[in-house]
Design a protein around this motif. Structure first.
Motif, short mmCIF file in Angstrom:
data_model
loop_
_atom_site.label_atom_id
_atom_site.label_comp_id
_atom_site.label_asym_id
_atom_site.label_seq_id
_atom_site.Cartn_x
_atom_site.Cartn_y
_atom_site.Cartn_z
N MET A 6 0.84 -1.19 0.00
CA MET A 6 0.00 0.00 0.00
C MET A 6 0.88 1.24 0.00
O MET A 6 1.92 1.27 0.65
N ASP A 7 0.45 2.25 -0.73
CA ASP A 7 1.10 3.55 -0.68
C ASP A 7 0.24 4.43 0.20
O ASP A 7 -0.83 4.87 -0.22
N ALA A 22 1.82 -2.58 9.97
CA ALA A 22 2.82 -1.61 9.52
C ALA A 22 3.89 -1.45 10.60
O ALA A 22 3.62 -1.62 11.79
N SER A 23 5.08 -1.11 10.15
CA SER A 23 6.18 -0.95 11.08
C SER A 23 7.05 0.23 10.67
O SER A 23 7.36 0.39 9.49
N LEU A 32 2.04 11.72 9.14
CA LEU A 32 1.03 11.35 10.14
C LEU A 32 -0.39 11.36 9.56
O LEU A 32 -1.13 10.40 9.72
N GLU A 33 -0.77 12.44 8.92
CA GLU A 33 -2.11 12.53 8.37
C GLU A 33 -2.32 11.53 7.22
O GLU A 33 -3.37 10.87 7.18
N PRO A 34 -1.39 11.36 6.28
CA PRO A 34 -1.59 10.34 5.25
C PRO A 34 -1.75 8.93 5.81
O PRO A 34 -2.57 8.15 5.31
N VAL A 35 -1.01 8.59 6.84
CA VAL A 35 -1.16 7.26 7.44
C VAL A 35 -2.56 7.14 8.05
O VAL A 35 -3.24 6.14 7.87
N PHE A 50 -2.18 -2.89 13.22
CA PHE A 50 -1.06 -3.04 14.14
C PHE A 50 0.07 -2.17 13.61
O PHE A 50 0.51 -2.34 12.47
N ILE A 51 0.52 -1.23 14.43
CA ILE A 51 1.61 -0.35 14.03
C ILE A 51 2.73 -0.48 15.05
O ILE A 51 2.55 -0.16 16.22
#
Length: 101
Positions: A6-7, A22-23, A32-35, A50-51
């Protein structure tokens, strides 16, 4: 299981998932906002993300303001360093989506 790359700068609404793993992705304020938008766009209702995050100061606003403002139940699991020479503690943030949208 099916996996997909994923982008998070341009989430594809046709790629939805019950789980997102994600890690080490919250290392610059500009991401931060795009994630957050990717999680909202691509995580299915009642899904879980899960980050893994090494307690960077830059990631704090994500978990202190963006996540509490959204449809999330947030829990944190601390992981001890794997290597005896590492002193970096890792937090695994479990974000359970609580809405049906």
């Amino acid at each position: 299981p099916h996996t997909a790359m994923m982008d998070w700068r341009a989430p594809d609404p046709s790629q939805t998932a019950d789980w997102i793993i994600a890690s080490d992705i919250l290392y610059e304020t500009r991401w931060l906002e795009p994630v957050h938008q990717t999680l909202l766009t691509c995580l299915k209702p009642f899904g879980t993300a899960f980050i893994a995050e090494p307690r960077r100061n830059v990631a704090r606003p994500f978990f202190e303001s963006m996540i509490p403002a959204g449809p999330w139940r947030h829990t944190i699991h601390q992981v001890e360093p794997v290597s005896p020479t590492s002193k970096t503690l890792i937090d695994i943030h479990c974000l359970k989506r609580q809405d049906g949208s």
